[in-house]
Design a protein around this motif. Structure first.
Motif, mmCIF file in Angstrom:
data_model
loop_
_atom_site.group_PDB
_atom_site.id
_atom_site.type_symbol
_atom_site.label_atom_id
_atom_site.label_comp_id
_atom_site.label_asym_id
_atom_site.label_seq_id
_atom_site.Cartn_x
_atom_site.Cartn_y
_atom_site.Cartn_z
ATOM 1 N N SER A 5 -3.679 9.123 6.365
ATOM 2 C CA SER A 5 -3.978 7.714 6.652
ATOM 3 C C SER A 5 -2.848 7.066 7.456
ATOM 4 N N THR A 6 -1.603 7.510 7.226
ATOM 5 C CA THR A 6 -0.473 6.997 8.009
ATOM 6 C C THR A 6 -0.632 7.355 9.484
ATOM 7 N N GLY B 84 -2.949 -0.523 -3.190
ATOM 8 C CA GLY B 84 -2.596 0.707 -3.884
ATOM 9 C C GLY B 84 -2.549 1.926 -2.976
ATOM 10 N N TYR B 85 -2.970 3.073 -3.530
ATOM 11 C CA TYR B 85 -2.897 4.337 -2.790
ATOM 12 C C TYR B 85 -4.089 4.446 -1.827
ATOM 13 N N VAL B 86 -3.793 4.841 -0.584
ATOM 14 C CA VAL B 86 -4.844 4.983 0.443
ATOM 15 C C VAL B 86 -4.853 6.433 0.906
ATOM 16 N N PRO B 87 -5.738 7.273 0.338
ATOM 17 C CA PRO B 87 -5.742 8.694 0.705
ATOM 18 C C PRO B 87 -6.315 8.946 2.089
ATOM 19 N N ALA C 265 0.842 -1.203 0.000
ATOM 20 C CA ALA C 265 0.000 0.000 0.000
ATOM 21 C C ALA C 265 0.867 1.239 0.000
ATOM 22 N N ASN C 266 0.281 2.330 -0.466
ATOM 23 C CA ASN C 266 0.931 3.644 -0.451
ATOM 24 C C ASN C 266 -0.016 4.586 0.305
ATOM 25 N N PHE C 267 0.379 4.987 1.511
ATOM 26 C CA PHE C 267 -0.498 5.756 2.387
ATOM 27 C C PHE C 267 -0.221 7.253 2.305
ATOM 28 N N SER C 268 -1.307 8.026 2.367
ATOM 29 C CA SER C 268 -1.162 9.474 2.512
ATOM 30 C C SER C 268 -0.702 9.775 3.938
#
Length: 648
Positions: A524-525, A548-551, A518-521
């Protein structure tokens, strides 16, 4: 048993005891000499007609010349494993110099190994001649053979009483020896319990990120013989010289600096010496703190320093510098005092909300730190205590181990654990995880109080306990914070002990363990790093996925997906009724206008099974502490965690 058999058996026991003392002393284990004093009292009491025979060292520490004494028969006995003439002479000289002839008419020296064949030393003869009482080396210096002859003069009833004592003590000694031989296997059962926690995923080693400060504190608590040197190092770094220099400039008396004295104390050889050393250091530190406190911003505000009128000018000039320096010194003293207090504590308590890593912390502690330093530890998942009858669930749990000692009561167990601790020079630690998971909380509170009362009587047995905060505050606070406050050190929230770097490492560890890509904003982090239970749920939901991307992350979505996942794991007959049961819970909440605590009285067996499964997860529903207590209310209750998490 015939008289001949009684005599033969008692002689065998006495010879065995003499041999074991000789072997122990050859190994450098001289504590057995002290144990021998109490062991022999019932025997000498009967054999020498001493009805009030007692250990003089219990009356006065290091009582001179003699170990046992009877005021009624005026008989005194010295117990020793040293059979030399010089030892006998030293005993007689001390007896004379302390005027013990006025209290006792006879003196015996009992050699618990084996006496010499003869005593012809001129110095010994001179010491005998100076005594005010009669002393004959042939009749007043005894060993097990002489004692066996003395027993032959007794009645059968007296012999039976002595044999009962000997058999009881040696049965206990044999059981203790067997336990020591099986100690590794006994402790291995606790390690197996740690493995069980791994299988149920209550403990996930790969995602544990230590709370460094708490782990450091635990080192002082569980292994003080190794880490006391760090206390000395901290003391050496405290410098009162500059602070006293500033006080001198303001015409104020300096603080007595005896820090060097408590950092150059003799190194302790055992836990007893360490305990005395820590008391001495803490007393000295408290005295210094008391003097520094009026000059510190962190001291008692009511005792702020007030200069005499004619010194006001000096004080105003140097005030800021003195208070700045004094505050630094005070904090340094406070930190060292805290470490000493932790080393002296008997109870290490960790509390926190559900999902904050208490089980992971305690399991990692035992598996890695305690194991590495060979700190003997019993691990007890508190929910397992539900399988044992009150009022001695903890003792029953410990005894349910094929390698457990053969003990009949709690004090026998604690005595044995205390002896093991003294032998290995490390406290024996009992670790109980999640005391809130014991079903009968009211009963267990009383039971735990009794257990802790007993444990605190033993110098080298300690306990680590974890508990959910709300249960602790509602049920256990009075027990710990009043009755055991002098023995307690508490960590209130492991999360507060975690640095930002640790939180980041924790998130990475979870993703790695659950194989999530995952790629966190930033938002979200932060969300996941600051809520461990939601991080755990999120990870279970997305295990083995590339998301994927988690905004952003929404709590409602997480709980809904988690609930669906769990319900799908139910048996078919429960799965079909799960949603209706949850609707029924919500309907009852609306009807009662109570959105936190719900009774299960109106639910059928299938619905209760569903509720128990969800409670077992401790995520969607959890068992709550009602105002009158679970046991006394007669009703099981639960609370919706979704509401507690701010979802409704």
């Amino acid at each position: 048993m015939t008289r001949q058999e009684l005599l033969q058996r008692s002689s065998t026991f006495l010879a065995r005891f003499a041999h074991e003392v000789k072997v122990a002393n050859a190994m450098g284990l001289f504590d057995i000499n002290t144990i021998a004093e109490d062991f022999l009292i019932p025997i000498f009491s009967i054999a020498f007609n001493c009805p009030d025979l007692c250990n003089q060292n219990r009356i006065q520490m290091n009582f001179p010349a003699i170990d046992l004494g009877c005021a009624t028969s005026r008989t005194s006995i010295q117990i020793t494993s040293d059979s030399s003439s010089s030892k006998i002479r030293e005993t007689l000289e001390k007896f004379a110099s302390h005027g013990l002839g006025s209290d006792f008419d006879s003196l015996y020296v009992y050699v618990i190994t084996e006496r010499q064949k003869s005593y012809i030393s001129q110095n010994l003869t001179e010491a005998i001649n100076k005594l005010s009482i009669k002393f004959d080396t042939l009749t007043n210096i005894l060993d097990f053979r002489d004692l066996a002859k003395k027993l032959s003069e007794l009645t059968n009833e007296q012999l039976e009483r002595i044999n009962e004592h000997l058999e009881k003590e040696f049965r206990k000694a044999d059981a203790d020896l067997q336990f020591r031989n099986n100690l590794d296997a006994f402790l291995g059962v606790s390690q197996q319990k740690i493995e069980d926690e791994k299988r149920t995923k209550k403990y996930i080693p790969s995602v544990f990120v230590e709370t460094s400060e708490t782990k450091e504190e635990m080192r002082y608590f569980a292994n003080p013989m190794f880490f006391y040197r760090k206390i000395d190092d901290d003391l050496r770094r405290i410098d009162l010289a500059y602070f006293n220099e500033l006080l001198g400039m303001a015409k104020i008396e300096p603080v007595a600096d005896n820090l060097r004295g408590i950092t150059t104390l003799t190194a302790p050889n055992n836990l007893s010496e360490l305990r005395a050393r820590l008391v001495q250091q803490r007393t000295a530190l408290e005295a210094i703190q008391e003097h520094v406190s009026p000059f510190s911003w962190y001291g008692d505000r009511a005792e702020r320093f007030a200069p005499s009128d004619y010194l006001t000018g000096y004080w105003e000039v140097f005030r800021h510098s003195i208070e700045s320096s004094g505050s630094g010194v005070f904090r340094s003293l406070e930190k060292v005092s805290k470490k000493i207090g932790i080393a002296q504590a008997k109870i290490f308590l960790v509390t926190g909300m559900a999902g904050q890593g208490k089980t992971n912390f305690i399991c990692d502690l035992i598996e890695n730190q305690f194991r590495a330093f060979e700190v003997p530890t019993i691990f007890i998942p508190a929910r397992s205590l539900n399988d044992y009858p009150r009022p001695s669930r903890i003792l029953s749990y410990i005894r349910n181990n094929r390698f457990a000692p053969d003990v009949s009561n709690l004090h026998d167990l604690l005595t044995l654990l205390n002896n093991v601790a003294e032998e290995c020079q490390k406290p024996f630690v009992i670790a109980i995880d999640g005391i809130n998971e014991v079903g009968d909380l009211d009963g267990f509170v009383a039971e735990l109080r009794v257990f802790l009362e007993a444990l605190c009587q033993y110098d080298f047995v300690k306990i680590v306990i974890t508990c959910r905060s709300e249960f602790f505050d509602h049920k256990f606070a009075d027990v710990f914070e009043r009755q055991f406050s002098d023995h307690l050190y508490r960590v209130k929230d492991l999360r507060n002990e975690m640095s930002e770097d640790n939180k980041s490492r924790l998130l990475s560890s979870y993703l790695r363990h659950f194989k999530i890509k995952a790629n966190f904003s930033k938002r979200s982090t932060e969300f996941l790093e600051n809520d461990l239970i939601l991080l755990r749920i999120f990870s279970e939901i997305h295990e083995d996925k590339d998301i994927g991307y988690v905004p952003d992350i929404y709590k409602g979505d997480i709980f809904e997906k988690y609930l669906v996942m769990k319900v799908e794991g139910f048996p078919t007959y429960l799965r079909q009724k799960a949603l209706k049961s949850l609707y029924k819970i919500c309907s009852q909440m609306l009807a009662d206008e109570n959105f936190s605590l719900i009774s299960v009285e109106g639910f059928d067996d299938t619905e209760r099974q569903i509720i128990e499964r969800l409670i077992g997860e401790d995520i969607i529903l959890r068992r709550e502490v009602p105002s009158v207590g679970l046991a006394s209310s007669g009703q099981s209750r639960f609370v919706a965690l979704a509401r507690a998490r701010g979802l409704v």
